[in-house]
Design a protein around this motif. Structure first.
Motif, PDB file in Angstrom:
ATOM      1  N   ASP A 290       0.717  -0.713   0.362  1.00 45.29           N
ATOM      2  CA  ASP A 290       0.104   0.151  -0.022  1.00 45.29           C
ATOM      3  C   ASP A 290       0.700   0.821  -0.160  1.00 45.29           C
ATOM      4  OD1 ASP A 290      -2.692  -1.500  -0.091  1.00 45.29           O
ATOM      5  OD2 ASP A 290      -2.602  -1.984   2.383  1.00 45.29           O
ATOM      6  N   GLY A 291       1.912   1.402  -0.496  1.00 45.40           N
ATOM      7  CA  GLY A 291       2.468   2.117  -0.776  1.00 45.40           C
ATOM      8  C   GLY A 291       3.492   2.519   0.062  1.00 45.40           C
ATOM      9  N   MET A 292       3.850   1.968   1.270  1.00 42.82           N
ATOM     10  CA  MET A 292       4.294   1.799   2.254  1.00 42.82           C
ATOM     11  C   MET A 292       5.696   0.674   2.588  1.00 42.82           C
ATOM     12  SD  MET A 292       4.007   3.496   5.165  1.00 42.82           S
ATOM     13  CE  MET A 292       5.322   2.852   6.711  1.00 42.82           C
ATOM     14  N   VAL A 293       6.981   1.097   2.023  1.00 42.53           N
ATOM     15  CA  VAL A 293       8.016   0.865   2.446  1.00 42.53           C
ATOM     16  C   VAL A 293       8.768  -0.121   3.617  1.00 42.53           C
ATOM     17  CG1 VAL A 293      10.916   0.334   1.888  1.00 42.53           C
ATOM     18  CG2 VAL A 293       8.561   1.543   0.927  1.00 42.53           C
ATOM     19  N   TYR A 294       8.718  -1.214   4.005  1.00 40.57           N
ATOM     20  CA  TYR A 294       9.732  -2.016   5.375  1.00 40.57           C
ATOM     21  C   TYR A 294      10.372  -2.287   4.415  1.00 40.57           C
ATOM     22  CZ  TYR A 294       4.356  -1.308   6.424  1.00 40.57           C
ATOM     23  OH  TYR A 294       3.469  -1.387   6.751  1.00 40.57           O
ATOM     24  N   VAL A 295      11.555  -2.739   5.656  1.00 43.46           N
ATOM     25  CA  VAL A 295      12.672  -2.646   5.470  1.00 43.46           C
ATOM     26  C   VAL A 295      12.542  -4.138   6.468  1.00 43.46           C
ATOM     27  CG1 VAL A 295      15.441  -3.293   6.509  1.00 43.46           C
ATOM     28  CG2 VAL A 295      14.495  -0.987   5.775  1.00 43.46           C
ATOM     29  N   ILE A 296      13.341  -5.428   5.571  1.00 39.11           N
ATOM     30  CA  ILE A 296      13.233  -7.421   5.969  1.00 39.11           C
ATOM     31  C   ILE A 296      14.823  -7.218   6.436  1.00 39.11           C
ATOM     32  CG2 ILE A 296      13.326  -9.442   5.489  1.00 39.11           C
ATOM     33  CD1 ILE A 296      11.530  -8.838   2.975  1.00 39.11           C
ATOM     34  N   GLU A 297      15.305  -7.533   6.006  1.00 43.21           N
ATOM     35  CA  GLU A 297      16.696  -7.809   6.736  1.00 43.21           C
ATOM     36  C   GLU A 297      17.889  -6.775   5.519  1.00 43.21           C
ATOM     37  OE1 GLU A 297      17.627 -11.804   6.215  1.00 43.21           O
ATOM     38  OE2 GLU A 297      17.507 -11.933   5.006  1.00 43.21           O
ATOM     39  N   CYS A 298      19.375  -6.882   6.176  1.00 37.31           N
ATOM     40  CA  CYS A 298      20.387  -6.214   5.586  1.00 37.31           C
ATOM     41  C   CYS A 298      21.551  -7.118   5.409  1.00 37.31           C
ATOM     42  CB  CYS A 298      20.990  -5.225   6.749  1.00 37.31           C
ATOM     43  SG  CYS A 298      22.053  -4.645   5.946  1.00 37.31           S
ATOM     44  N   ASN A 299      22.359  -7.147   3.640  1.00 33.63           N
ATOM     45  CA  ASN A 299      23.416  -8.654   4.694  1.00 33.63           C
ATOM     46  C   ASN A 299      24.304  -7.819   3.998  1.00 33.63           C
ATOM     47  OD1 ASN A 299      21.964 -10.918   5.076  1.00 33.63           O
ATOM     48  ND2 ASN A 299      20.941 -10.887   3.216  1.00 33.63           N
ATOM     49  N   LEU A 300      25.295  -7.549   5.026  1.00 37.18           N
ATOM     50  CA  LEU A 300      26.921  -7.406   4.265  1.00 37.18           C
ATOM     51  C   LEU A 300      27.844  -7.573   4.217  1.00 37.18           C
ATOM     52  CD1 LEU A 300      27.065  -4.439   7.763  1.00 37.18           C
ATOM     53  CD2 LEU A 300      25.706  -4.609   6.099  1.00 37.18           C
ATOM     54  N   ARG A 301      27.980  -8.475   2.804  1.00 38.26           N
ATOM     55  CA  ARG A 301      28.356  -9.576   2.597  1.00 38.26           C
ATOM     56  C   ARG A 301      27.501  -9.261   0.597  1.00 38.26           C
ATOM     57  NH1 ARG A 301      24.572 -13.071   1.404  1.00 38.26           N
ATOM     58  NH2 ARG A 301      22.852 -13.762   2.866  1.00 38.26           N
ATOM     59  N   ALA A 302      28.398 -10.017  -0.189  1.00 30.67           N
ATOM     60  CA  ALA A 302      27.680 -10.132  -1.818  1.00 30.67           C
ATOM     61  C   ALA A 302      27.015 -11.123  -1.743  1.00 30.67           C
ATOM     62  CB  ALA A 302      29.257 -11.143  -2.697  1.00 30.67           C
ATOM     63  N   SER A 303      25.902 -11.025  -2.238  1.00 30.16           N
ATOM     64  CA  SER A 303      24.912 -11.614  -2.684  1.00 30.16           C
ATOM     65  C   SER A 303      24.981 -12.770  -3.521  1.00 30.16           C
ATOM     66  CB  SER A 303      23.824 -11.072  -2.178  1.00 30.16           C
ATOM     67  OG  SER A 303      23.562 -10.268  -3.622  1.00 30.16           O
ATOM     68  N   ARG A 304      23.551 -13.225  -3.488  1.00 24.54           N
ATOM     69  CA  ARG A 304      23.532 -14.656  -4.920  1.00 24.54           C
ATOM     70  C   ARG A 304      23.409 -13.629  -6.493  1.00 24.54           C
ATOM     71  NH1 ARG A 304      20.627 -16.038  -1.195  1.00 24.54           N
ATOM     72  NH2 ARG A 304      21.389 -17.847  -0.569  1.00 24.54           N
ATOM     73  N   SER A 305      22.648 -12.256  -5.798  1.00 17.65           N
ATOM     74  CA  SER A 305      22.221 -11.789  -7.111  1.00 17.65           C
ATOM     75  C   SER A 305      23.050 -11.016  -7.897  1.00 17.65           C
ATOM     76  CB  SER A 305      20.612 -11.168  -6.599  1.00 17.65           C
ATOM     77  OG  SER A 305      20.903 -10.512  -5.227  1.00 17.65           O
ATOM     78  N   MET A 306      24.409 -10.849  -7.361  1.00 14.36           N
ATOM     79  CA  MET A 306      25.969  -9.981  -7.388  1.00 14.36           C
ATOM     80  C   MET A 306      26.723 -10.821  -9.454  1.00 14.36           C
ATOM     81  SD  MET A 306      27.573  -7.486  -4.536  1.00 14.36           S
ATOM     82  CE  MET A 306      26.612  -6.804  -3.459  1.00 14.36           C
ATOM     83  N   PRO A 307      25.887 -11.661  -8.897  1.00 15.69           N
ATOM     84  CA  PRO A 307      26.403 -11.282 -10.989  1.00 15.69           C
ATOM     85  C   PRO A 307      24.817 -11.412 -11.912  1.00 15.69           C
ATOM     86  CG  PRO A 307      26.350 -13.555 -10.042  1.00 15.69           C
ATOM     87  CD  PRO A 307      26.203 -12.356  -8.374  1.00 15.69           C
ATOM     88  N   TYR A 308      24.381 -11.259 -11.257  1.00 15.25           N
ATOM     89  CA  TYR A 308      23.477 -11.246 -12.157  1.00 15.25           C
ATOM     90  C   TYR A 308      23.197  -9.492 -12.544  1.00 15.25           C
ATOM     91  CZ  TYR A 308      18.269 -10.422 -12.258  1.00 15.25           C
ATOM     92  OH  TYR A 308      16.694  -9.407 -12.821  1.00 15.25           O
ATOM     93  N   VAL A 309      23.120  -8.678 -10.923  1.00 19.82           N
ATOM     94  CA  VAL A 309      23.010  -7.168 -11.297  1.00 19.82           C
ATOM     95  C   VAL A 309      24.333  -6.666 -12.417  1.00 19.82           C
ATOM     96  CG1 VAL A 309      23.461  -4.886 -10.092  1.00 19.82           C
ATOM     97  CG2 VAL A 309      21.618  -7.290  -9.469  1.00 19.82           C
TER      98      VAL A 309
END
Length: 553
Positions: A290-309
């Motif tokens: 509903d237009g609101m943004v909530y934070v789930i978590e933060c990982n201070l490392r490379a993610s598995r999506s970094m090659p994709y990005v």
């Protein structure tokens, strides 16, 4: 060796860096992290490091190939072993943020033992990985998050769940791939899941939070130097929240988020990265409802999506991160990223359900995929269909038979417009009794009624259709109810999914995914175009002609 008195090689030289690898391939940790390790090695060598040293113990990886690093320690990734090697090599420092969760987990211990951590400090990693500490930080920053509580007793957990209302999400700390993370819909489930979470996260707190249903999930990959932040990409999931990010289908750029929501996500990302003093790669996951943004978590490392990005945007985030971890600043590096993308990148997970006896292909908050594939296309639908085909999900592009079976009135209402589109495109629709009744009532003609696997005497039977390969796609959306009266229905739904998997027939178990596939089929058919074939280099060449801008904040 421990018993040896003489070294076979010399340990001289000042410019050395140790990179901790990802360990064995398993669900949650695959080749994506190895890509990050290898690209970090290349970047270190390009920036004046004499010896890039890998510690890893997986013979199947590229990082353990003889010609990648200057020195390879084929050893376990434990605190004691890494400390032994560190004391022997005396490097500039150790990089813990590119090999997934194992290096991240031992980073605080290494830091306390006096090991120089290159990049984000061990205490800051702990502030992000410890669910309770991170939630407290978000409160300080005034950034919304789902209501949460740190587990202190079972009674307090039950009281919290009663207060915010079910469903609730049980979240252990310091885990990869959502291990033991569960959504509890009842008090009985909550008890079981808390015991499981406590067993995998003995040293660290377990947090329970309100599970927000029907929310979009978004994530950001980036690099920070503690003063500035480079946002690599804002990534939108095709499925609603509730599917682990490693199992989710993703799109760059986002396809349904309003511009103001994207701006809010970028603003929160900058605030969190700077507050955590991140110096290296990071990943933050968000919910949008509903237009609101909530934070789930933060990982201070490379993610598995970094090659994709990195490949979608043309900016190698690991190359940037390696230079930041060596002490350089983003402003000094003057990294430029595209102001817009001339293509769309879609990442689709790869599953191995057929090889796992009895496995149910329903997706949830704990990761089950064993790989992934990404494709670029001139449009969202093209990139999406290409990625599905590349993941061996055989989308019936030219028509065929679709089996539809869903439980509950709400799901039947929601699936109806999706099935109508399939019918209008000429696909033959097969459905179980009650689903067929709802579809016919909604005006969909020529729905073929088929009977449950648990009723083999009634024909035509779903088992026969699957066995004879008379179905090209199964859409089976399971209900989330846990009442006893649904037990037989849930068992029957499982049998349909399992048999389809065994006969290599594609199965869709998520409503948003079903809608996305049908919408993509419709658009591709209307356009009359064939799927384009371009090399990655052609796409990267097109990016060179796009306007660029520098760091995000």
């Amino acid at each position: 060796t421990y018993g040896g008195e003489v070294d076979d090689i010399t340990f001289e030289g000042n410019s050395k860096v140790i990179i901790l690898g990802a360990g064995t391939y398993r669900i949650g940790s695959s080749v994506e992290f190895d890509w990050c390790c290898v690209n970090t090695v290349f970047a270190l060598k390009d920036n004046g490091v004499d010896e890039a040293i890998i510690i890893n113990y997986n013979p199947e990886t590229v990082s353990t190939d003889y010609d990648i690093s200057d020195k390879l320690y084929f050893e376990e990734l434990s605190f004691e072993r890494v400390l032994d090697i560190y004391e022997k090599e005396k490097p500039l420092g150790v990089i813990v943020s590119v090999g997934g969760q194992i290096p991240n987990n031992i980073a605080p211990k290494l830091a306390k033992a006096g090991v120089k951590i290159l990049g984000t400090a061990g205490e800051d990693i702990d502030r992000a990985e410890d669910r309770a500490k991170f939630s407290s930080l978000l409160e300080e920053l005034g950034i919304p998050q789902p209501p949460w509580s740190k587990l202190t007793s079972l009674e307090e957990a039950k009281e919290f769940a009663r207060m915010v209302g079910y469903p609730v999400l049980v979240r252990p700390s310091y885990v990869l791939s959502g291990a033991a993370m569960r959504v509890a819909y009842t008090e009985e489930q909550l008890e079981d899941f808390l015991v499981l979470a406590s067993s995998v996260s003995r040293e660290h707190p377990v947090v329970i939070s309100k599970f927000i249903e029907g929310a979009r999930e978004v994530e950001v990959d980036g690099v920070s130097d503690g003063e500035s932040v480079l946002i690599g990409a804002v990534i939108e999931h095709v499925e609603d929240a509730g599917v682990h990010s490693g199992d989710a289908t993703m799109s760059i750029p986002p396809f349904s988020l309003p511009e103001d929501v994207v701006k809010t996500i970028e603003d929160y990302t900058c605030k969190i990265a700077l507050a955590l003093r991140i110096k290296g790669p990071f990943n933050i996951q968000y919910l949008v409802k509903d237009g609101m943004v909530y934070v789930i978590e933060c990982n201070l490392r490379a993610s598995r999506s970094m090659p994709y990005v990195s490949k979608t945007t043309g900016v190698n985030l690991m190359e940037v991160a390696a230079q930041v971890m060596l002490g350089r600043k983003l402003k000094e590096l003057n990294v430029k990223k595209p102001a817009y993308l001339p293509h769309v990148g879609v990442k689709v997970p790869q599953f191995s359900f057929m090889r796992l006896d009895g496995a149910d292909p329903v997706l949830g908050v704990e990761m089950v995929s064993t790989g992934e594939v990404a494709c670029l296309g001139d449009s969202l639908e093209e990139a999406f269909i290409k990625a599905l085909l590349a993941a061996e999900f055989n989308v019936p592009l030219g028509g065929g038979n679709i089996l539809v079976t869903v439980g509950g009135r709400r799901l039947k209402r929601e699936i109806t417009p999706i099935v109508k589109k399939l019918s209008d495109m000429g696909y033959s629709i097969y459905a179980t009794e009650h689903t067929a009744e709802a579809l016919v009532k909604a005006g969909i003609k020529n729905v073929n009624v088929v009977y449950k696997i648990s009723e083999p005497q009634r024909k035509p039977n779903i088992r026969d259709l699957l066995l004879n390969r008379q179905v090209d796609l199964v859409i089976n959306i399971p209900r989330t109810g846990t009442l006893e009266k649904y037990a037989e229905m849930l068992k029957d739904e499982y049998m349909i999914r399992r048999k389809a998997i065994e006969y290599n027939i594609p199965v869709v178990t998520n409503l948003k995914m079903a809608k996305a596939i049908v919408d993509a089929l419709e658009r591709i058919r209307k356009s009359g175009k064939k799927l384009s074939v371009k090399s990655l280099n052609e796409h990267l060449e097109a990016l060179r002609n796009v306007e660029k801008h520098s760091i995000s904040c």
